[in-house]
Scaffold this motif. Sequence first.
Motif, PDB file in Angstrom:
ATOM      1  N   ALA A 144       0.598  -1.373   0.151  1.00  0.00           N
ATOM      2  CA  ALA A 144      -0.072   0.164  -0.011  1.00  0.00           C
ATOM      3  C   ALA A 144       0.787   1.234  -0.036  1.00  0.00           C
ATOM      4  N   GLY A 145       0.479   2.316  -0.853  1.00  0.00           N
ATOM      5  CA  GLY A 145       1.138   3.586  -1.050  1.00  0.00           C
ATOM      6  C   GLY A 145       2.706   3.198  -1.630  1.00  0.00           C
ATOM      7  N   ASP A 146       3.063   2.079  -2.195  1.00  0.00           N
ATOM      8  CA  ASP A 146       4.275   1.867  -2.647  1.00  0.00           C
ATOM      9  C   ASP A 146       4.860   2.798  -3.766  1.00  0.00           C
ATOM     10  N   LYS A 147       6.015   3.169  -3.593  1.00  0.00           N
ATOM     11  CA  LYS A 147       6.530   3.969  -4.562  1.00  0.00           C
ATOM     12  C   LYS A 147       8.076   3.726  -5.135  1.00  0.00           C
ATOM     13  N   SER A 148       8.155   2.312  -4.814  1.00  0.00           N
ATOM     14  CA  SER A 148       9.667   1.827  -5.027  1.00  0.00           C
ATOM     15  C   SER A 148       9.667   1.192  -6.251  1.00  0.00           C
ATOM     16  N   HIS A 149       8.750   0.961  -7.001  1.00  0.00           N
ATOM     17  CA  HIS A 149       8.695   0.099  -8.440  1.00  0.00           C
ATOM     18  C   HIS A 149       9.521   1.179  -9.437  1.00  0.00           C
ATOM     19  N   PRO A 150      10.177   0.413 -10.243  1.00  0.00           N
ATOM     20  CA  PRO A 150      11.037   1.386 -11.178  1.00  0.00           C
ATOM     21  C   PRO A 150       9.989   2.048 -12.083  1.00  0.00           C
ATOM     22  N   GLN A 151       8.741   1.667 -12.266  1.00  0.00           N
ATOM     23  CA  GLN A 151       8.017   2.266 -13.374  1.00  0.00           C
ATOM     24  C   GLN A 151       6.908   3.076 -12.320  1.00  0.00           C
ATOM     25  N   THR A 152       7.161   3.486 -11.217  1.00  0.00           N
ATOM     26  CA  THR A 152       6.333   4.337 -10.264  1.00  0.00           C
ATOM     27  C   THR A 152       5.518   5.430 -10.859  1.00  0.00           C
ATOM     28  N   ALA A 153       6.077   6.320 -11.639  1.00  0.00           N
ATOM     29  CA  ALA A 153       5.624   7.739 -12.269  1.00  0.00           C
ATOM     30  C   ALA A 153       4.637   7.150 -13.233  1.00  0.00           C
ATOM     31  N   GLY A 154       4.570   6.062 -14.062  1.00  0.00           N
ATOM     32  CA  GLY A 154       3.688   5.604 -14.902  1.00  0.00           C
ATOM     33  C   GLY A 154       2.508   4.941 -14.399  1.00  0.00           C
ATOM     34  N   ILE A 155       2.822   4.257 -13.191  1.00  0.00           N
ATOM     35  CA  ILE A 155       1.918   3.363 -12.455  1.00  0.00           C
ATOM     36  C   ILE A 155       0.864   4.476 -11.819  1.00  0.00           C
ATOM     37  N   TYR A 156       1.452   5.658 -11.308  1.00  0.00           N
ATOM     38  CA  TYR A 156       0.633   6.531 -10.533  1.00  0.00           C
ATOM     39  C   TYR A 156      -0.319   7.492 -11.619  1.00  0.00           C
ATOM     40  N   MET A 157       0.342   7.658 -12.797  1.00  0.00           N
ATOM     41  CA  MET A 157      -0.431   8.316 -13.714  1.00  0.00           C
ATOM     42  C   MET A 157      -1.700   7.611 -14.274  1.00  0.00           C
ATOM     43  N   MET A 158      -1.458   6.260 -14.342  1.00  0.00           N
ATOM     44  CA  MET A 158      -2.417   5.321 -14.656  1.00  0.00           C
ATOM     45  C   MET A 158      -3.453   5.286 -13.602  1.00  0.00           C
ATOM     46  N   LEU A 159      -2.961   5.131 -12.372  1.00  0.00           N
ATOM     47  CA  LEU A 159      -3.837   4.937 -11.260  1.00  0.00           C
ATOM     48  C   LEU A 159      -4.722   6.320 -11.226  1.00  0.00           C
ATOM     49  N   ASP A 160      -4.266   7.568 -11.313  1.00  0.00           N
ATOM     50  CA  ASP A 160      -5.234   8.484 -11.121  1.00  0.00           C
ATOM     51  C   ASP A 160      -6.337   8.425 -12.200  1.00  0.00           C
TER      52      ASP A 160
END
Length: 525
Positions: A398-414
């Motif tokens: 939960a709240g993870d931001k350690s993945h190499p693709q974090t920026a893309g993941i959170y853009m998709m999440l929004d």
Amino acid sequence: MRSLPLPLDPVSVLCVLTKCSHLGCVKTGSQLHALVVKLGVSGCVRVCNALMDVYVKCGLVGGVRRVFEDMGLKTVVSWTVVLEGVVKGEGLENGRKVFDEMPERNEVAWTVMIVGYVENGMTREAFELLREMIFGCGFVLNDVSLCSILSACSRSGDVSLGRWVHGYAVKEIGRDVGVMVGTGLVDMYAKCGRIGAALVVFRNMPRRNVVAWNAMIGGLAMHGKGKDVVGMFDSMIGEGVRPDALTFLALLSAFSHSGMVDLGWKYFNELESIHGINPEMEHYACMVDLLGRAGRLEEAEAFIKSMPFAPNEVVLGSLFGSCYTHGKVKLGERIMRELVQMDPHNTEYHVLLSNMYALSGKEEKANFLRKVLKKRGIKKVPGTSSMYVGGQLHQFIAGDKSHPQTAGIYMMLDDMIRRLRLGGYVPNTSSQVLFGCSTRDDCTEALEEVEQVLFTHSEKLALAFGLTSTPSGSPIHIFKNLRICQDCHSAMKIASYVYNRKIVVRDRYRFHSFKQGSCSCSDYW
């Protein structure tokens, strides 16, 4: 034998050590270690190997290393036992060092290392070792190795390697891979969320024993297919296969996940009267779970009181979970007191009770309990979701931001949350305590914070990653270490419709298959 006195030789000691290993009995094993030295049989390689195996089964790597270092002659079996202990107790990095140091390696050593990679989601490394083992060293995977790797795939959810093993087995053995490997394939496909493939393998098995039938029935149960389980059980009886205690555990579990109370009672009552099987604690736990899920908590409590033995933590924990589901706070508090006496460090019970208070509007009690937990240093087990993409395991908390693709993941999440809201998704904040709400503005701000926490649950992060990294329209498989929460369950249903994707989630208890806005559990979970 010693008091008679009769001479003790290595064979006598070896027999007892073998049984200690099976039982995981470290106390007797340690005493035998001292006896081995006292009797002067520490030079016997087989005795030392058996002694190390006891320490391995008990998770005591220090004991394994101590025996190994004192040995004069070390065989390939000795090295393999050490390897298994190090991989399990110290991790893959140290295990690989031992593996690379081995003067020679047998099939077991290769399998231990491969299974270690699979269980840690390192599919590429596992494939590399398999290629080296088979094509470089000329080894052939036997039934034990095949089943060990399939079992690791079942636990980790790695279907890609499982499929490779399936193909290898058919190529090397033939279409009839045998009961042992066939059963392993059924179990692997079912636990990796491919219940259709499991059925195909099962139906094409020329010979099926009770273990094979149990694997198939258990797989259907995990997927909540209660009606199919009944048909499968009838076919099993029709083919003259005698069910055992595990068969009925799978049956009762299926009925519990499907809300089939009457059938549950029917088969539970037939356990002893028709099939001659004495109900065990696990069978009673399944019945309590079945009744509790159906909201028949008074009946469940009366059933517990009628049991021929005192209930254990699993039985009471099941009833406690049902108290949470159906909002029975008073009964939950009473069960909680008993559970705390059994296991005072189990955080799940405390968290559930806290959420129960919040759901029933008792914010002060919920707040107080969470402060007590924090003061005692008791922390909730973090939820972890994982999925395989491109042969690699990707994990999220939960709240993870350690993945190499974090920026893309959170853009998709929004974008995903925006589209889910348009599809009717409303964040379920009912079990969350809103702290410091003295004014309406304060409550609005606190509610937004709670919603943001819900948006970044590990399942949603995994889904966002899956949507960005898998082909459009392809199924998404997610594996969760805990029970999926109500909010994520609702979000997954809507996401399956909005994105026209089949989403399969394996949580701690069962599979949820989301398709076109609905779930295979029919919201009964």
